[in-house]
Design a protein around this motif. Structure first.
Motif, PDB file in Angstrom:
ATOM      1  N   LEU A 147       2.186  21.864  21.040  1.00  0.00           N
ATOM      2  CA  LEU A 147       1.858  22.959  20.976  1.00  0.00           C
ATOM      3  C   LEU A 147       1.044  23.865  22.385  1.00  0.00           C
ATOM      4  O   LEU A 147       0.221  23.029  22.170  1.00  0.00           O
ATOM      5  CB  LEU A 147       1.405  23.950  19.823  1.00  0.00           C
ATOM      6  CG  LEU A 147       2.413  23.873  18.563  1.00  0.00           C
ATOM      7  CD1 LEU A 147       2.133  24.460  17.551  1.00  0.00           C
ATOM      8  CD2 LEU A 147       3.614  24.725  19.511  1.00  0.00           C
ATOM      9  N   ASP A 148       1.245  24.312  23.190  1.00  0.00           N
ATOM     10  CA  ASP A 148       0.716  25.042  24.217  1.00  0.00           C
ATOM     11  C   ASP A 148       0.072  25.987  23.702  1.00  0.00           C
ATOM     12  O   ASP A 148      -0.400  27.193  23.875  1.00  0.00           O
ATOM     13  CB  ASP A 148       1.735  25.061  25.481  1.00  0.00           C
ATOM     14  CG  ASP A 148       1.060  26.372  26.777  1.00  0.00           C
ATOM     15  OD1 ASP A 148      -0.711  25.509  26.425  1.00  0.00           O
ATOM     16  OD2 ASP A 148       0.963  26.982  27.814  1.00  0.00           O
ATOM     17  N   LEU A 149      -1.142  25.841  22.717  1.00  0.00           N
ATOM     18  CA  LEU A 149      -2.166  26.697  21.943  1.00  0.00           C
ATOM     19  C   LEU A 149      -3.689  26.111  22.277  1.00  0.00           C
ATOM     20  O   LEU A 149      -3.657  24.530  22.078  1.00  0.00           O
ATOM     21  CB  LEU A 149      -1.394  26.731  20.941  1.00  0.00           C
ATOM     22  CG  LEU A 149      -0.337  27.931  21.163  1.00  0.00           C
ATOM     23  CD1 LEU A 149      -0.116  27.890  19.362  1.00  0.00           C
ATOM     24  CD2 LEU A 149      -0.729  28.932  21.122  1.00  0.00           C
ATOM     25  N   ALA A 150      -4.625  26.529  22.308  1.00  0.00           N
ATOM     26  CA  ALA A 150      -6.295  25.938  21.828  1.00  0.00           C
ATOM     27  C   ALA A 150      -6.122  26.140  20.274  1.00  0.00           C
ATOM     28  O   ALA A 150      -5.805  26.886  19.234  1.00  0.00           O
ATOM     29  CB  ALA A 150      -7.224  26.872  23.001  1.00  0.00           C
ATOM     30  N   ASN A 151      -7.390  25.684  19.832  1.00  0.00           N
ATOM     31  CA  ASN A 151      -7.151  25.132  18.342  1.00  0.00           C
ATOM     32  C   ASN A 151      -7.951  26.537  17.820  1.00  0.00           C
ATOM     33  O   ASN A 151      -7.626  27.216  16.952  1.00  0.00           O
ATOM     34  CB  ASN A 151      -8.715  24.159  18.424  1.00  0.00           C
ATOM     35  CG  ASN A 151      -8.859  24.453  16.723  1.00  0.00           C
ATOM     36  OD1 ASN A 151      -8.024  22.625  16.402  1.00  0.00           O
ATOM     37  ND2 ASN A 151     -10.271  24.513  16.128  1.00  0.00           N
ATOM     38  N   HIS A 152      -8.698  27.456  18.649  1.00  0.00           N
ATOM     39  CA  HIS A 152      -8.925  28.258  18.413  1.00  0.00           C
ATOM     40  C   HIS A 152      -7.891  29.873  17.840  1.00  0.00           C
ATOM     41  O   HIS A 152      -7.741  30.700  17.271  1.00  0.00           O
ATOM     42  CB  HIS A 152     -10.561  29.509  18.551  1.00  0.00           C
ATOM     43  CG  HIS A 152     -10.466  29.508  20.093  1.00  0.00           C
ATOM     44  ND1 HIS A 152     -10.264  28.488  21.237  1.00  0.00           N
ATOM     45  CD2 HIS A 152      -9.804  30.858  20.885  1.00  0.00           C
ATOM     46  CE1 HIS A 152      -9.619  29.230  22.393  1.00  0.00           C
ATOM     47  NE2 HIS A 152      -9.425  30.789  22.074  1.00  0.00           N
ATOM     48  N   GLN A 153      -6.858  29.623  18.865  1.00  0.00           N
ATOM     49  CA  GLN A 153      -5.342  30.264  18.872  1.00  0.00           C
ATOM     50  C   GLN A 153      -4.509  29.972  17.769  1.00  0.00           C
ATOM     51  O   GLN A 153      -3.635  31.258  17.650  1.00  0.00           O
ATOM     52  CB  GLN A 153      -4.973  30.256  19.859  1.00  0.00           C
ATOM     53  CG  GLN A 153      -5.875  30.937  21.606  1.00  0.00           C
ATOM     54  CD  GLN A 153      -4.776  30.329  21.948  1.00  0.00           C
ATOM     55  OE1 GLN A 153      -4.716  29.988  22.391  1.00  0.00           O
ATOM     56  NE2 GLN A 153      -4.970  31.377  23.746  1.00  0.00           N
ATOM     57  N   GLU A 209       2.464  25.825  11.931  1.00  0.00           N
ATOM     58  CA  GLU A 209       1.476  26.377  12.654  1.00  0.00           C
ATOM     59  C   GLU A 209       1.921  26.744  14.153  1.00  0.00           C
ATOM     60  O   GLU A 209       2.316  26.101  14.927  1.00  0.00           O
ATOM     61  CB  GLU A 209       1.341  24.938  13.419  1.00  0.00           C
ATOM     62  CG  GLU A 209      -0.437  25.221  13.525  1.00  0.00           C
ATOM     63  CD  GLU A 209      -0.741  23.689  13.105  1.00  0.00           C
ATOM     64  OE1 GLU A 209      -2.371  23.473  14.649  1.00  0.00           O
ATOM     65  OE2 GLU A 209      -1.157  23.463  12.552  1.00  0.00           O
ATOM     66  N   ALA A 210       1.199  28.220  14.478  1.00  0.00           N
ATOM     67  CA  ALA A 210       1.958  29.111  15.406  1.00  0.00           C
ATOM     68  C   ALA A 210       0.612  29.930  15.853  1.00  0.00           C
ATOM     69  O   ALA A 210      -0.509  29.407  15.681  1.00  0.00           O
ATOM     70  CB  ALA A 210       2.799  29.601  15.422  1.00  0.00           C
ATOM     71  N   SER A 211       0.950  30.430  16.824  1.00  0.00           N
ATOM     72  CA  SER A 211      -0.375  31.376  17.504  1.00  0.00           C
ATOM     73  C   SER A 211      -1.032  32.862  16.553  1.00  0.00           C
ATOM     74  O   SER A 211       0.236  32.456  15.710  1.00  0.00           O
ATOM     75  CB  SER A 211       0.231  32.301  18.812  1.00  0.00           C
ATOM     76  OG  SER A 211       1.016  32.777  18.874  1.00  0.00           O
ATOM     77  N   GLN A 212      -2.018  32.944  16.916  1.00  0.00           N
ATOM     78  CA  GLN A 212      -2.451  34.042  15.678  1.00  0.00           C
ATOM     79  C   GLN A 212      -1.439  35.302  16.026  1.00  0.00           C
ATOM     80  O   GLN A 212      -1.557  36.244  15.436  1.00  0.00           O
ATOM     81  CB  GLN A 212      -4.313  34.571  16.106  1.00  0.00           C
ATOM     82  CG  GLN A 212      -4.549  33.238  15.474  1.00  0.00           C
ATOM     83  CD  GLN A 212      -5.944  33.540  16.010  1.00  0.00           C
ATOM     84  OE1 GLN A 212      -6.404  34.530  16.716  1.00  0.00           O
ATOM     85  NE2 GLN A 212      -7.324  32.300  16.224  1.00  0.00           N
ATOM     86  N   GLU A 213      -0.928  35.643  17.023  1.00  0.00           N
ATOM     87  CA  GLU A 213       0.345  36.651  17.762  1.00  0.00           C
ATOM     88  C   GLU A 213       1.284  36.427  16.696  1.00  0.00           C
ATOM     89  O   GLU A 213       2.592  37.746  17.443  1.00  0.00           O
ATOM     90  CB  GLU A 213      -0.069  36.591  18.896  1.00  0.00           C
ATOM     91  CG  GLU A 213      -1.154  38.002  19.673  1.00  0.00           C
ATOM     92  CD  GLU A 213      -2.344  36.524  19.896  1.00  0.00           C
ATOM     93  OE1 GLU A 213      -1.549  35.056  20.124  1.00  0.00           O
ATOM     94  OE2 GLU A 213      -3.319  36.498  19.700  1.00  0.00           O
ATOM     95  N   PHE A 214       1.662  35.329  16.983  1.00  0.00           N
ATOM     96  CA  PHE A 214       2.866  34.877  16.381  1.00  0.00           C
ATOM     97  C   PHE A 214       3.848  36.400  15.419  1.00  0.00           C
ATOM     98  O   PHE A 214       4.316  36.604  15.766  1.00  0.00           O
ATOM     99  CB  PHE A 214       2.766  33.643  15.654  1.00  0.00           C
ATOM    100  CG  PHE A 214       4.737  33.288  15.424  1.00  0.00           C
ATOM    101  CD1 PHE A 214       5.200  32.399  16.215  1.00  0.00           C
ATOM    102  CD2 PHE A 214       4.669  33.438  14.183  1.00  0.00           C
ATOM    103  CE1 PHE A 214       7.030  31.367  15.549  1.00  0.00           C
ATOM    104  CE2 PHE A 214       6.868  33.407  13.957  1.00  0.00           C
ATOM    105  CZ  PHE A 214       7.204  32.504  14.984  1.00  0.00           C
ATOM    106  N   CYS A 255      -3.431  29.377  14.266  1.00  0.00           N
ATOM    107  CA  CYS A 255      -3.154  30.049  12.613  1.00  0.00           C
ATOM    108  C   CYS A 255      -1.693  29.563  11.540  1.00  0.00           C
ATOM    109  O   CYS A 255      -0.907  28.718  12.526  1.00  0.00           O
ATOM    110  CB  CYS A 255      -3.034  31.260  12.061  1.00  0.00           C
ATOM    111  SG  CYS A 255      -1.962  32.557  12.468  1.00  0.00           S
ATOM    112  N   LEU A 256      -1.596  29.477  11.167  1.00  0.00           N
ATOM    113  CA  LEU A 256      -0.207  29.170   9.747  1.00  0.00           C
ATOM    114  C   LEU A 256       0.017  30.176   9.305  1.00  0.00           C
ATOM    115  O   LEU A 256      -0.248  31.275   9.555  1.00  0.00           O
ATOM    116  CB  LEU A 256      -0.460  28.079   8.415  1.00  0.00           C
ATOM    117  CG  LEU A 256      -1.325  26.844   8.356  1.00  0.00           C
ATOM    118  CD1 LEU A 256      -1.862  26.541   7.467  1.00  0.00           C
ATOM    119  CD2 LEU A 256      -0.638  26.258   9.042  1.00  0.00           C
ATOM    120  N   VAL A 257       1.877  30.236   9.376  1.00  0.00           N
ATOM    121  CA  VAL A 257       2.340  31.105   9.492  1.00  0.00           C
ATOM    122  C   VAL A 257       3.723  30.541   8.943  1.00  0.00           C
ATOM    123  O   VAL A 257       3.887  29.851   8.689  1.00  0.00           O
ATOM    124  CB  VAL A 257       3.357  31.710  10.665  1.00  0.00           C
ATOM    125  CG1 VAL A 257       3.941  33.186  10.847  1.00  0.00           C
ATOM    126  CG2 VAL A 257       1.643  32.153  11.304  1.00  0.00           C
TER     127      VAL A 257
END
Length: 588
Positions: free
Chosen positions: A299-305, A365-370, A307-309
């Protein structure tokens, strides 16, 4: 008395009654009181709003960011695993728990300490085969006692120190309270170790009923090199998860289905867990494990970005009937599928071979904006993010602890004030990426700050209208009071207030009364201010008096009477010790 003093006392009684008898939030009640004081002309706007510029309030807000940085990096869990160990009895477990909790609470917000320790203590209790109810209330009490050891240990200390600075230009040192705080932690800790096992109920923990929730299968891999290699399943805490259980281990293609607690973990072991959606979040907080699904790492996401959805597939989801592998889900949605649940049960088989059906619930596991981005897309009937599911960045835990230590050192040495040191520490947490700026903003508990700052308006009104002096005179008219008896009376009144209203509000409201009593007796005010500090923090008798007491109420399955059974003798012991020691340290 002038009408302003009478109005202030009536308003004070009304505020106390509203806090005790209604469900209206404390910030609304106290902000309403501030507005009334301004509208009626009892206070000028500048006086009423002075609490929002108080150094103590600003320091509390800044320390929220420091505490959040410690939480985001998993620093507290990192410490807990190294210090809790494997005691043989409930008393031994309480002894191992009280020390680390008290020390941590002395240097960071005790609410944050308890919030981070609750899941660790629940896991630990299950691993030791002890009821969590024997440990969670001592956890709260140890955090309260530890917070009294330093000026930054609890917001109450900072509030009273802010009042001392603004009213009398007196500054307390970072460790000045330790002369009384450390003895209180030792005395209270010994009481808990000796009597808590007998006084607390055996109700166990509040475990999730897995049959009643959506069930998933989650696969993780043992990282090598890592802290779990060479440890048993039980020692790693993998037999005592709150939301899932270990069903099998895949070791280099060989399946181990009967997983014993003393089974040794080896590098590259793939562990398969079955449980609620929170199980995946729980596993991500264990250092030494990583998702076995390779798509997560792509995933093209940093660790802090991250979250689970959870998402529910709708009839217009374009990949219905396709396998997970063929759907190219990760590249289309920038989200990795961790597990699939169908009709409330996990779908067996390899994840890549599962075919999508309408109504399937996917754990991603996705971005916080998902959630915001796809909430109204026709592909999904429902999209919901799991709270607090961002994985900790354990690699930065030592850095976060180093920042905290540096803050304490520069403040204790007198190089910088506590406020200045907290500013630098919060900035360092953000600059070093221990916490992002957006999460730092969200970590500041605005309602708590509003309660504290608006409480200052009532305290100022008590002083400026003469209401505090009238109350102090009424107390002294009951008989000839020595300074020691007056100190005990102030302590008892503050402790009684803090059991039914917020601890910070109790401190702010009692401060002008304590000041007036000391002035009428003609003695040093510092012992009375310190008594207000300790009494406002020493809330042990009800779950309502202190936030950490309320936080453990549900997980420990406690009842109101449980707090009274252990809290009354602890309050008497702590109060007596404090009233005896305070004059010896500061003198009348």
């Amino acid at each position: 008395m002038a009408w302003e003093a009478i109005f202030t006392l009536v308003l004070l009684v009304s505020v106390l009654g509203a806090l005790v008898a209604t469900r209206v939030s404390a910030d609304l009640i106290l902000m309403g009181a501030l507005i009334l004081l301004v509208i009626t002309g009892v206070l000028t706007p500048a006086s009423a709003l002075s609490g929002f510029a108080n150094p103590g309030v600003i320091t509390i807000a800044t320390l929220y960011v420091v505490a959040a940085g410690l939480k985001e990096t998993g620093a507290v869990q990192w410490i807990a695993r190294r210090m809790l160990g494997h005691p043989k009895s409930a008393s031994g477990a309480q002894a191992r728990l009280i020390g680390p909790t008290g020390v941590l609470s002395a240097f960071m917000n005790n609410t944050a300490v308890v919030a981070m320790f609750i899941p660790a203590v629940q896991d630990w209790a299950q691993r030791l085969n002890l009821p969590a109810s024997k440990l969670l209330l001592p956890l709260s009490y140890a955090a309260i006692l530890g917070g009294t050891c330093t000026l930054i240990g609890t917001s109450t200390n900072l509030v009273v120190d802010g009042l001392l600075q603004s009213r009398l230009d007196i500054h307390l040192g970072l460790f000045e309270l330790a002369w009384v705080g450390i003895p209180l932690l030792v005395v209270g800790g010994l009481f808990l170790v000796l009597f808590a096992t007998r006084l607390l109920p055996d109700r166990g923990g509040l475990n999730e009923e897995l049959e009643a929730v959506r069930e998933y299968g989650v696969e993780v891999e043992v990282v090598s090199p890592g802290p779990l290699v060479g440890r048993t399943v039980a020692e790693a805490g993998l037999r005592s998860l709150n939301y899932g259980y270990l069903t099998e281990i895949d070791r280099q293609g060989r399946l181990i289905t009967a997983v014993e607690p003393d089974r040794m973990l080896q590098p590259g072991d793939k562990l398969y867990f079955v449980g609620a959606p929170e199980c995946a979040s729980e596993l991500r907080r264990i250092q030494g494990l990583k998702p076995a699904n390779g798509g997560v790492h792509k995933l093209d996401l940093a660790n802090h970005q991250r979250c689970l959805v959870e998402v529910v597939l709708g009839p217009e989801f374009s990949a219905l009937g396709q396998t997970v592998r063929d759907s190219r889900f990760r590249s289309r949605f920038n989200a990795a599928i961790l597990s699939v649940s169908r009709e409330g049960k996990r779908v067996p088989g390899k994840l890549g071979d599962i075919r999508f059906k309408m109504g399937d619930t996917l754990l991603l596991e996705a971005s916080q904006e998902f959630a915001e981005q796809y909430r109204f897309r026709r592909d999904f009937l429902l999209v919901s993010a799991l709270n607090d599911s961002t994985p900790p960045d354990f690699s930065k835990a030592p850095l976060a602890l180093g920042i905290l230590l540096a803050m304490v050192v520069v403040s204790a040495s007198g190089l910088l004030s506590i406020l200045e040191a907290a500013f630098l520490a919060a900035g360092a947490m953000i600059a070093s990426r221990c916490i992002t700026a957006s999460r730092a903003r969200r970590s500041v508990d605005l309602p708590v700050l509003v309660v504290i700052a608006s409480s200052f308006a009532l305290g100022t009104a008590m002083s400026e209208t003469g209401a505090a002096q009238w109350v102090a005179g009424s107390l002294l008219n009951f008989g000839t009071l020595t300074p020691w008896l007056a100190l005990a009376l102030i302590y008892v009144l503050t402790a009684a207030f803090t059991e039914v209203i917020t601890n910070n509000a109790a401190a702010v409201l009692m401060f002008p009364i304590a000041l007036a009593v000391s002035e009428q007796l003609g003695v040093n005010f510092i012992p009375f201010a310190v008594a207000v500090m300790f009494a406002a923090s020493a809330s042990f008798i009800t779950p309502l008096g202190y936030q950490t007491n309320l936080m453990v109420y549900g997980p420990g399955r406690y009842q109101f009477t449980d707090y009274m059974r252990i809290g009354v003798p602890l309050s008497l012991l702590v109060g007596t010790t404090a009233v005896l020691l305070i004059p010896l340290v500061w003198g009348f």
